[in-house]
Design a protein around this motif. Structure first.
Motif, PDB file in Angstrom:
ATOM      1  N   ARG A 150      -3.673  10.331   9.484  1.00 20.57           N
ATOM      2  CA  ARG A 150      -3.145  11.394  10.343  1.00 20.57           C
ATOM      3  C   ARG A 150      -3.619  11.194  11.789  1.00 20.57           C
ATOM      4  NH1 ARG A 150      -1.601  16.642   9.032  1.00 20.57           N
ATOM      5  NH2 ARG A 150      -2.677  16.531   7.032  1.00 20.57           N
ATOM      6  N   GLU A 151      -4.895  10.827  11.951  1.00 20.19           N
ATOM      7  CA  GLU A 151      -5.453  10.628  13.295  1.00 20.19           C
ATOM      8  C   GLU A 151      -4.901   9.357  13.943  1.00 20.19           C
ATOM      9  OE1 GLU A 151      -7.138  12.813  14.818  1.00 20.19           O
ATOM     10  OE2 GLU A 151      -7.507  14.162  13.136  1.00 20.19           O
ATOM     11  N   GLU A 152      -4.702   8.307  13.135  1.00 18.44           N
ATOM     12  CA  GLU A 152      -4.113   7.075  13.667  1.00 18.44           C
ATOM     13  C   GLU A 152      -2.676   7.338  14.131  1.00 18.44           C
ATOM     14  OE1 GLU A 152      -3.548   2.396  12.327  1.00 18.44           O
ATOM     15  OE2 GLU A 152      -3.599   3.951  10.794  1.00 18.44           O
ATOM     16  N   ALA A 153      -1.922   8.050  13.296  1.00 21.52           N
ATOM     17  CA  ALA A 153      -0.537   8.362  13.646  1.00 21.52           C
ATOM     18  C   ALA A 153      -0.479   9.262  14.875  1.00 21.52           C
ATOM     19  CB  ALA A 153       0.158   9.035  12.463  1.00 21.52           C
ATOM     20  N   LYS A 154      -1.413  10.205  14.986  1.00 19.72           N
ATOM     21  CA  LYS A 154      -1.449  11.098  16.155  1.00 19.72           C
ATOM     22  C   LYS A 154      -1.723  10.302  17.435  1.00 19.72           C
ATOM     23  CE  LYS A 154      -1.778  15.178  18.263  1.00 19.72           C
ATOM     24  NZ  LYS A 154      -2.171  14.775  19.619  1.00 19.72           N
ATOM     25  N   ALA A 155      -2.706   9.403  17.381  1.00 17.77           N
ATOM     26  CA  ALA A 155      -3.032   8.605  18.563  1.00 17.77           C
ATOM     27  C   ALA A 155      -1.850   7.738  18.977  1.00 17.77           C
ATOM     28  CB  ALA A 155      -4.264   7.737  18.282  1.00 17.77           C
ATOM     29  N   ALA A 156      -1.218   7.090  17.992  1.00 15.62           N
ATOM     30  CA  ALA A 156      -0.081   6.214  18.287  1.00 15.62           C
ATOM     31  C   ALA A 156       1.127   7.004  18.780  1.00 15.62           C
ATOM     32  CB  ALA A 156       0.290   5.408  17.046  1.00 15.62           C
ATOM     33  N   SER A 157       1.392   8.149  18.169  1.00 16.69           N
ATOM     34  CA  SER A 157       2.554   8.938  18.575  1.00 16.69           C
ATOM     35  C   SER A 157       2.374   9.508  19.982  1.00 16.69           C
ATOM     36  CB  SER A 157       2.829  10.057  17.570  1.00 16.69           C
ATOM     37  OG  SER A 157       1.740  10.947  17.478  1.00 16.69           O
ATOM     38  N   ASP A 158       1.153   9.898  20.331  1.00 11.56           N
ATOM     39  CA  ASP A 158       0.893  10.374  21.695  1.00 11.56           C
ATOM     40  C   ASP A 158       1.238   9.299  22.719  1.00 11.56           C
ATOM     41  OD1 ASP A 158       0.037  12.846  20.841  1.00 11.56           O
ATOM     42  OD2 ASP A 158      -2.100  12.453  21.146  1.00 11.56           O
ATOM     43  N   LEU A 159       0.812   8.067  22.437  1.00 12.60           N
ATOM     44  CA  LEU A 159       1.100   6.953  23.343  1.00 12.60           C
ATOM     45  C   LEU A 159       2.591   6.644  23.367  1.00 12.60           C
ATOM     46  CD1 LEU A 159      -1.870   4.576  22.419  1.00 12.60           C
ATOM     47  CD2 LEU A 159      -1.611   5.888  24.531  1.00 12.60           C
ATOM     48  N   LEU A 205       3.818  10.490  11.326  1.00 14.71           N
ATOM     49  CA  LEU A 205       4.558  10.139  12.540  1.00 14.71           C
ATOM     50  C   LEU A 205       5.740  11.079  12.739  1.00 14.71           C
ATOM     51  CD1 LEU A 205       4.463   6.240  12.242  1.00 14.71           C
ATOM     52  CD2 LEU A 205       3.338   7.610  14.017  1.00 14.71           C
ATOM     53  N   GLU A 206       6.463  11.358  11.663  1.00 18.54           N
ATOM     54  CA  GLU A 206       7.594  12.286  11.757  1.00 18.54           C
ATOM     55  C   GLU A 206       7.131  13.653  12.242  1.00 18.54           C
ATOM     56  OE1 GLU A 206       9.421  12.311   7.916  1.00 18.54           O
ATOM     57  OE2 GLU A 206      10.829  10.698   8.431  1.00 18.54           O
ATOM     58  N   SER A 223       0.848  -1.184   0.000  1.00 18.68           N
ATOM     59  CA  SER A 223       0.000   0.000   0.000  1.00 18.68           C
ATOM     60  C   SER A 223       0.883   1.234   0.000  1.00 18.68           C
ATOM     61  CB  SER A 223      -0.911   0.029   1.229  1.00 18.68           C
ATOM     62  OG  SER A 223      -1.665   1.229   1.256  1.00 18.68           O
ATOM     63  N   ALA A 224       0.411   2.267  -0.699  1.00 19.90           N
ATOM     64  CA  ALA A 224       1.152   3.530  -0.745  1.00 19.90           C
ATOM     65  C   ALA A 224       1.109   4.260   0.601  1.00 19.90           C
ATOM     66  CB  ALA A 224       0.570   4.431  -1.830  1.00 19.90           C
ATOM     67  N   ARG A 225       0.247   3.838   1.501  1.00 23.02           N
ATOM     68  CA  ARG A 225       0.052   4.584   2.744  1.00 23.02           C
ATOM     69  C   ARG A 225       1.279   4.609   3.631  1.00 23.02           C
ATOM     70  NH1 ARG A 225      -3.240   1.560   7.483  1.00 23.02           N
ATOM     71  NH2 ARG A 225      -1.965   3.069   8.636  1.00 23.02           N
ATOM     72  N   TRP A 226       2.033   3.506   3.676  1.00 23.93           N
ATOM     73  CA  TRP A 226       3.104   3.393   4.669  1.00 23.93           C
ATOM     74  C   TRP A 226       4.165   4.475   4.513  1.00 23.93           C
ATOM     75  CZ3 TRP A 226       0.952   0.860   8.207  1.00 23.93           C
ATOM     76  CH2 TRP A 226       0.168  -0.269   7.938  1.00 23.93           C
ATOM     77  N   GLU A 227       4.626   4.691   3.298  1.00 25.47           N
ATOM     78  CA  GLU A 227       5.627   5.725   3.059  1.00 25.47           C
ATOM     79  C   GLU A 227       4.989   7.072   2.746  1.00 25.47           C
ATOM     80  OE1 GLU A 227       8.836   5.719   3.525  1.00 25.47           O
ATOM     81  OE2 GLU A 227       8.894   3.624   4.155  1.00 25.47           O
ATOM     82  N   GLY A 228       3.811   7.030   2.090  1.00 24.72           N
ATOM     83  CA  GLY A 228       3.183   8.278   1.666  1.00 24.72           C
ATOM     84  C   GLY A 228       2.434   9.010   2.757  1.00 24.72           C
ATOM     85  N   ALA A 229       1.970   8.276   3.793  1.00 24.17           N
ATOM     86  CA  ALA A 229       1.168   8.911   4.835  1.00 24.17           C
ATOM     87  C   ALA A 229       1.707   8.640   6.236  1.00 24.17           C
ATOM     88  CB  ALA A 229      -0.286   8.444   4.726  1.00 24.17           C
ATOM     89  N   ASP A 230       1.837   7.371   6.615  1.00 18.38           N
ATOM     90  CA  ASP A 230       2.211   7.051   7.994  1.00 18.38           C
ATOM     91  C   ASP A 230       3.559   7.652   8.387  1.00 18.38           C
ATOM     92  OD1 ASP A 230       0.166   4.763   9.049  1.00 18.38           O
ATOM     93  OD2 ASP A 230       0.512   4.560   6.902  1.00 18.38           O
ATOM     94  N   ARG A 231       4.570   7.450   7.542  1.00 16.80           N
ATOM     95  CA  ARG A 231       5.897   7.997   7.866  1.00 16.80           C
ATOM     96  C   ARG A 231       5.817   9.511   8.057  1.00 16.80           C
ATOM     97  NH1 ARG A 231      11.426   6.827   7.224  1.00 16.80           N
ATOM     98  NH2 ARG A 231      11.030   4.824   6.195  1.00 16.80           N
ATOM     99  N   LYS A 232       5.154  10.178   7.135  1.00 20.65           N
ATOM    100  CA  LYS A 232       5.067  11.638   7.176  1.00 20.65           C
ATOM    101  C   LYS A 232       4.386  12.125   8.458  1.00 20.65           C
ATOM    102  CE  LYS A 232       1.943  13.510   4.543  1.00 20.65           C
ATOM    103  NZ  LYS A 232       1.226  14.034   3.359  1.00 20.65           N
ATOM    104  N   ALA A 249       4.609  14.392  14.116  1.00 25.22           N
ATOM    105  CA  ALA A 249       4.249  14.336  15.532  1.00 25.22           C
ATOM    106  C   ALA A 249       5.489  14.284  16.419  1.00 25.22           C
ATOM    107  CB  ALA A 249       3.354  13.126  15.791  1.00 25.22           C
ATOM    108  N   PHE A 250       6.468  13.468  16.037  1.00 29.35           N
ATOM    109  CA  PHE A 250       7.681  13.341  16.859  1.00 29.35           C
ATOM    110  C   PHE A 250       8.488  14.634  16.851  1.00 29.35           C
ATOM    111  CE2 PHE A 250       7.506   8.581  15.665  1.00 29.35           C
ATOM    112  CZ  PHE A 250       6.632   8.325  16.716  1.00 29.35           C
ATOM    113  N   LYS A 251       8.573  15.277  15.686  1.00 23.74           N
ATOM    114  CA  LYS A 251       9.300  16.542  15.604  1.00 23.74           C
ATOM    115  C   LYS A 251       8.629  17.612  16.452  1.00 23.74           C
ATOM    116  CE  LYS A 251      11.355  15.900  11.000  1.00 23.74           C
ATOM    117  NZ  LYS A 251      11.309  16.307   9.568  1.00 23.74           N
ATOM    118  N   ALA A 252       7.289  17.636  16.391  1.00 28.29           N
ATOM    119  CA  ALA A 252       6.549  18.636  17.169  1.00 28.29           C
ATOM    120  C   ALA A 252       6.762  18.445  18.666  1.00 28.29           C
ATOM    121  CB  ALA A 252       5.058  18.564  16.830  1.00 28.29           C
ATOM    122  N   ALA A 253       6.935  17.176  19.079  1.00 30.26           N
ATOM    123  CA  ALA A 253       7.142  16.869  20.501  1.00 30.26           C
ATOM    124  C   ALA A 253       8.600  17.011  20.918  1.00 30.26           C
ATOM    125  CB  ALA A 253       6.660  15.455  20.803  1.00 30.26           C
ATOM    126  N   GLY A 254       9.487  17.161  19.944  1.00 27.11           N
ATOM    127  CA  GLY A 254      10.903  17.319  20.238  1.00 27.11           C
ATOM    128  C   GLY A 254      11.573  16.065  20.761  1.00 27.11           C
TER     129      GLY A 254
END
Length: 365
Positions: free
Chosen positions: A287-296, A61-62, A50-59, A64-69
């Motif tokens: 985006r919402e899935e990545a946000k929920a996972a990155s928060d945890l 997640l990155e 699926s194109a989602r893994w590199e096209g959406a999830d990576r982006k 969210a992590f950058k925003a959290a420092g």
């Protein structure tokens, strides 16, 4: 992201749930020590299913992590189980305090999760539940609901075409992916009653190893041959498998005549819908899935734990896994514009060349 398109009550639970320190090693997994520098490792499964893994999830997640420092390392196993384990070992050696994985199968995933637990590294199952695993959290969509939307979509499209007693084939996802099982449970709940009542005929029911699109095309071509060209509907478990079926239908001048389902709202899938070659897809707001996972993950990496207010039963391990399950949405030609408005894909990605007029006709401006 536009509000109101989907319901994300589960994500709200993360914000309101209590926070507790997790340094006592109690509970169901390894815990990150608060004396370590927070660092998050993420292992994505591949880039071809699926194109989602590199096209959406990576982006996302990155972002969210950058925003959290926080420090992070995102790698892709490219469908290689040995590489998956090697990446995990390297991440653990390099000091990750939380590890998020999308397993290639439950056996490989369990081995990685158990290794992380033994090293005191907190873990999250992202998108796919690892059966028999030990992750502290599971973040995904309601995957049986995804399947139900696909089943309902195929029924709608066959009804709209006025097809009587349709002959239907399944192109299921990988047999080693628990999500594929859940999707099938969902669409079976809609279609099996119709098969049992002899309203529909199930012509074929095949799984596609590793979600491999090339193999899906071969499998579907054989299904079409066995059916002597008489297939009225294709329940394809995602857009990649759906496009594989469409490629064979095109060879036989049947594209647009045979409804095909999908999932992931990929640019290719949305273009197929606009062209009339695919009847629907299922949009999952990554985006919402990545946000929920990155928060945890951020909390775990800091030695903290959040309450989700939800659990999912691991049928193999027998335990209740703290979970966040998001709500999917069915997409047809008339609401392709909603996916663009939500910021998941851009008009420029979809409305190229021959698709420009189709976009205008579909109200995409």
């Amino acid at each position: 992201m536009r509000k109101g398109l989907l319901t994300f009550a589960a994500v709200g639970l993360l914000a309101t749930g209590s926070m507790a320190a997790c340094g006592d090693n109690s509970g169901d997994g390894g815990q990150a020590g608060s004396d370590k520098t927070p660092k998050i490792g993420v292992i994505l499964p591949d880039s071809k299913s699926s194109a989602r893994w590199e096209g959406a999830d990576r982006k996302f997640l990155e972002e969210a992590f950058k925003a959290a420092g926080v420090q992070y390392d995102i790698q892709n196993a490219q469908g290689d189980k040995t590489q998956f384990q090697t990446i995990a070992d390297q991440m653990i050696t390099n000091g990750v305090t939380a590890l998020m994985i999308v397993n290639l199968d439950s056996g490989t995933g369990k081995a990685v999760l158990d290794k992380a637990k033994s090293q005191g590294v907190a873990t999250i199952d992202y998108d796919r539940l690892t059966l028999g695993g030990s992750a502290q959290y599971y973040v995904s969509f309601d995957n049986e609901a995804v399947g139900k939307l696909q089943g309902e979509g195929l029924v709608k499209c066959l009804t709209d075409k006025g097809v009587k007693n349709p002959s239907v084939v399944y192109l299921n996802g990988s047999p080693t992916d628990n999500n594929a099982t859940l999707f099938k449970n969902g669409y079976d709940s809609i279609l099996k009653p119709k098969f049992d009542a002899k309203e529909y005929t199930k012509q074929a029911d095949d799984s596609v190893p590793e979600w491999d699109n090339a193999r899906a095309a071969t499998i579907f071509e054989q299904q079409l041959t066995n059916a002597k060209g008489k297939i009225d509907g294709v329940l394809a478990a995602n857009d990649g498998l759906g496009n594989a079926a469409i490629s064979i239908l095109k060879k036989n001048n049947l594209n647009g005549k045979v409804p095909v389902t999908g999932q992931d709202a990929t640019p290719e899938g949305l273009q197929n819908i606009l062209a009339g070659d695919q009847c629907m897809t299922v949009y999952k707001a990554i985006r919402e899935e990545a946000k929920a996972a990155s928060d945890l993950a951020i909390a775990l990496a800091k030695g903290e734990r959040k309450e989700t207010g939800q659990t999912v039963k691991d049928p193999e391990g027998g335990r209740d896994v703290a979970s966040v399950l998001l709500t999917p949405k069915a997409i047809y030609k008339e609401n392709v514009k909603d996916v663009i408005a939500d910021g998941f894909v851009t008009k420029e990605e979809i409305c190229t060349g021959a698709y420009a007029k189709l976009c205008t006709d579909a109200g995409i401006s």
